[in-house]
Each structure stands twice: as structure tokens, then as C-alpha cells.
Scaffold this motif. Structure first.
Motif, mmCIF file in Angstrom:
data_model
loop_
_atom_site.group_PDB
_atom_site.id
_atom_site.type_symbol
_atom_site.label_atom_id
_atom_site.label_comp_id
_atom_site.label_asym_id
_atom_site.label_seq_id
_atom_site.Cartn_x
_atom_site.Cartn_y
_atom_site.Cartn_z
ATOM 1 N N ASP A 123 -72.987 -49.575 33.976
ATOM 2 C CA ASP A 123 -71.626 -49.746 33.467
ATOM 3 C C ASP A 123 -71.670 -50.356 32.067
ATOM 4 O OD1 ASP A 123 -68.619 -49.951 34.013
ATOM 5 O OD2 ASP A 123 -69.162 -51.941 33.280
ATOM 6 N N GLY A 124 -70.840 -49.824 31.184
ATOM 7 C CA GLY A 124 -70.793 -50.371 29.825
ATOM 8 C C GLY A 124 -71.886 -49.779 28.955
ATOM 9 N N ASN A 214 -58.679 -57.158 26.674
ATOM 10 C CA ASN A 214 -58.779 -56.459 25.388
ATOM 11 C C ASN A 214 -57.421 -56.474 24.698
ATOM 12 O OD1 ASN A 214 -58.935 -54.781 23.227
ATOM 13 N ND2 ASN A 214 -60.012 -53.112 24.291
ATOM 14 N N TYR A 240 -64.292 -61.859 25.206
ATOM 15 C CA TYR A 240 -64.229 -60.486 25.722
ATOM 16 C C TYR A 240 -65.452 -59.720 25.244
ATOM 17 C CZ TYR A 240 -62.281 -56.018 27.301
ATOM 18 O OH TYR A 240 -62.064 -54.849 27.963
ATOM 19 N N GLY A 242 -66.493 -56.744 26.627
ATOM 20 C CA GLY A 242 -66.246 -55.305 26.689
ATOM 21 C C GLY A 242 -67.253 -54.612 27.590
ATOM 22 N N SER A 243 -67.978 -55.401 28.363
ATOM 23 C CA SER A 243 -68.902 -54.882 29.368
ATOM 24 C C SER A 243 -68.538 -55.638 30.642
ATOM 25 C CB SER A 243 -70.333 -55.192 28.930
ATOM 26 O OG SER A 243 -71.255 -54.657 29.842
ATOM 27 N N MET A 244 -67.990 -54.900 31.628
ATOM 28 C CA MET A 244 -67.369 -55.590 32.783
ATOM 29 C C MET A 244 -68.317 -56.559 33.459
ATOM 30 S SD MET A 244 -65.588 -54.049 36.200
ATOM 31 C CE MET A 244 -64.246 -54.999 36.967
ATOM 32 N N TYR A 260 -58.155 -56.108 33.177
ATOM 33 C CA TYR A 260 -57.988 -54.823 32.533
ATOM 34 C C TYR A 260 -56.735 -54.201 33.150
ATOM 35 C CZ TYR A 260 -59.194 -51.189 29.323
ATOM 36 O OH TYR A 260 -59.174 -50.354 28.238
ATOM 37 N N LYS A 270 -58.043 -48.656 33.618
ATOM 38 C CA LYS A 270 -59.254 -47.938 33.191
ATOM 39 C C LYS A 270 -60.349 -48.051 34.244
ATOM 40 C CE LYS A 270 -62.851 -47.729 29.672
ATOM 41 N NZ LYS A 270 -63.401 -48.281 28.419
ATOM 42 N N GLU A 276 -66.044 -50.261 40.697
ATOM 43 C CA GLU A 276 -65.880 -51.392 39.752
ATOM 44 C C GLU A 276 -64.913 -52.417 40.348
ATOM 45 O OE1 GLU A 276 -64.732 -48.814 36.440
ATOM 46 O OE2 GLU A 276 -66.551 -49.372 35.341
#
Ligand code: P6P
Length: 329
Positions: A123-124, A214, A240, A242-244, A260, A270, A276
């Protein structure tokens, strides 16, 4: 004089999982073997992520590396590794991957087990090229009838999860795992290829000092979300990645809130429910935190399709309840 690790007894992930099996009278050892396959996949990915920058360098000559082999995208490679390890374990009957459009039902009766595994192998992965940490996320369900497994076994609420976890490939590699009785963290010692327990019995603080969302999407947020963000930024720090996996790992260890939300741009949010939202919600709840869409508990969602998405807020109980209060006004 050599002081190994933390001095006291070193508990490996394998040893801890076996101890959980021994404590569960009805356990057959199937989950132990399934988790061993997942552990192998994470160790493999951890080693490839470390090399990713170098492989790309070597791959500058185009799609092939200096050996002339096709350099597979790391997320595709990770997906292949996890899929093959899970099939070989003989303990899974359905695999749901972020990378595969359709569910994979294990046909060979000799290799079919009673577990469904939903996973995002990497992920990410858009963050790989700039070295930002990424991760593997997985959830494990048990089927009622392993003779005739099918997709309907998967489209159930997150309350049916029996285990979930993630592996973060960051400045250090850590596996966070729950089998339904709390959350434990294991850090990979690459020198011996073992995950060693470093974060026993993780419990989240009831409130944190960090909010993580975000804000580039602010103009799309609904009013309650805008009101929440406007007030929380008066008192908390913003973080943040940006990678869960990284944003959740920080939230799990430090407290605070990650979100999110569904908004005008992403009407269903998203993040994907099965691999996730559900696994992270399971972990956060197991650690004493809360998981909400803003208006309902995230684990009560029932996906209609295996790649369905949902808005999600995860974190310290009081922080998520404060967010929810804005949807009740
Ligand atoms: P945005 C990464 O692409 C990801 O799937 C999650 O890991 C992360 O939380 C989210 O998307 C970030 O999305 O729109 O803020 O870049």
C-alpha cells in the motif's frame, strides 16, 4: 560482554503465534501456518523494498535491469509473492488482493483451507521512488463452508474478522498483529530474519495531539468535516505521510486521529473496505481506539463489491468521538 537485543527474553513472532495457538483449545494450527506464510511474504518484501532504489538505478537502462531481466514493479512482485505463499500454505480458500480485479478461489482441494485473506500487498507504492515508508495490510476471515467458498463469504461486516495486521517498511520494519485479543508489534531483525516483539500489548491513549488528513482535499469536504478540521488545527499538530500504514502506525503508537473522509471528489472515500478500512479498524479497536465513517462504526460496514471504498476516521477514542459529534450537530 554482548547484551543481546533488550537483554531479557527475545520473543519472536513465530514463538508468539504458537503460544496463541497453545492457549486456544479449539486451535488446529491452521492460523499459525497461514500467519507463517504472511510473515514470509513480509520478510521478502522488506528485503526488496530496501533494494528498490538500487534496482531502479540499475533499471535506468529502461524496463530491464543490467542482467537483462524484466524489472517487475515492486507491488506486482509483492502480490505474486504473497499469493504464492498463501496458496502454498494450504490454509486459504479465497484471496482478495488490491492488485487483482477478481477474487481468487483456490480450486485444488488439497490446497484449500478455511481462511479468506484480504490484502494490499504494497500500500502506498507510489511513495517507493522517493523513499517514503510503505506497507502490507491484511485481514483474515474464516469461511463457514470451505467445500464451496465463494465471494458472498467475503461480503460481510468487519465484525467477522478473526485476525488483521500490517507490516510497515520504514526506517525499521515492523509487523503489527492482532488475533482478536489485543495488539502486539514485532520489529524485523534483518541480521537473523526474525520479527522480535518490541511493542507488547499496544494500548492507544484516549486522546492525542496530532491530526492527520489530506487538507489538499479541504474544498471537497462536507460541512461537518470542515468544521472539525477548522477547530482541531487550533489545538493539534498536523502530520500526514500519505502512506496509510505509516499514518496509522504513528496514530497507533502516539494517539490522535487519521482520516480519509468521503467527500465531493471521492464520494465513497478512497480507501478500500476489505483490505485497508477493515484491517486497520480491527487493529485500532483492539488497541482501545475507535474506527468510524463519521456516522457509523467502520466495522459494521458491509461491502457490496470486493473493491468497495468507504470514508474512514481512525484513532484515539475521544478524538474520533469528537469528530462524530460534528455529524450529530
Ligand atoms: P492521498 C496511498 O496511495 C493510499 O492508498 C494510502 O496509503 C494513503 O493513506 C492514501 O492513499 C493517500 O491518499 O489522496 O492523500 O494521496
Amino acid at each position: 560482554e554482548i547484551s543481546v537485543g533488550r537483554g531479557e527474553d527475545l520473543v519472536t513472532l513465530t514463538r508468539w503465534v504458537i503460544s496463541q495457538q497453545q492457549d486456544a483449545p479449539e486451535a488446529t494450527g491452521d492460523l499459525t501456518l497461514l500467519l507463517a506464510a504472511i510473515q514470509f511474504g513480509c520478510k521478502f518484501v522488506a528485503s526488496k523494498v530496501k533494494q528498490a532504489g538500487l534496482i531502479n538505478l540499475l533499471g535506468l537502462t529502461g524496463a530491464a535491469n543490467v542482467q537483462g531481466e524484466e524489472v517487475k514493479k515492486l507491488d506486482v512482485l509483492a502480490n505474486d509473492i504473497f499469493r504464492n505463499a498463501l496458496i502454498a500454505s494450504g490454509k486459504a480458500c479465497i484471496l482478495i488482493s488490491e492488485e487483482d480485479e477478481n477474487a481468487m478461489v483456490i480450486q485444488d482441494k488439497n490446497l484449500r483451507g478455511k481462511y479468506i485473506v484480504t490484502f494490499d500487498p504494497l500500500d502506498g507504492s507510489s511513495n517507493i521512488d522517493c523513499g517514503v515508508s510503505i506497507g502490507t495490510i491484511f485481514g483474515i476471515f474464516k469461511v463457514d463452508d470451505s467445500e464451496n467458498p465463494n465471494e458472498k463469504d467475503v461480503l460481510r461486516s468487519g465484525r467477522n474478522l478473526i485476525s488483521a495486521g500490517y507490516c510497515m517498511y520504514g526506517s525499521y520494519c515492523e509487523m503489527i498483529l492482532s488475533v482478536g485479543n489485543g495488539v502486539n508489534g514485532f520489529t524485523l531483525d534483518p541480521a537473523i530474519g526474525e520479527f522480535i516483539m518490541t511493542h507488547p500489548n499496544i494500548k492507544m491513549p484516549s486522546r492525542g495531539k496530532i491530526y492527520s488528513v489530506n487538507e489538499g482535499n479541504y474544498k471537497h469536504f462536507d460541512e461537518p468535516c470542515k468544521k472539525y478540521v477548522d477547530q482541531v488545527k487550533q489545538k493539534y499538530s498536523a502530520r500526514y505521510v500519505g502512506s496509510m500504514v505509516s499514518d496509522i502506525h504513528r496514530t497507533l503508537l502516539y494517539g490522535g486521529i487519521f482520516g480519509y473522509p468521503a467527500d465531493a471528489k471521492s464520494k465513497r472515500g478512497k480507501l478500500r473496505i476489505l483490505y485497508e478500512v477493515f484491517p486497520m479498524s480491527f487493529l485500532i479497536e483492539q488497541a482501545g481506539g475507535k474506527a468510524s465513517t463519521g456516522t457509523q462504526n467502520a466495522l459494521d460496514l458491509i461491502p457490496e463489491h470486493i473493491h468497495d471504498r468507504s470514508g474512514i476516521w481512525l484513532g484515539s477514542k475521544e478524538d474520533v468521538e469528537e469528530l462524530e459529534s460534528f455529524y450529530k450537530q
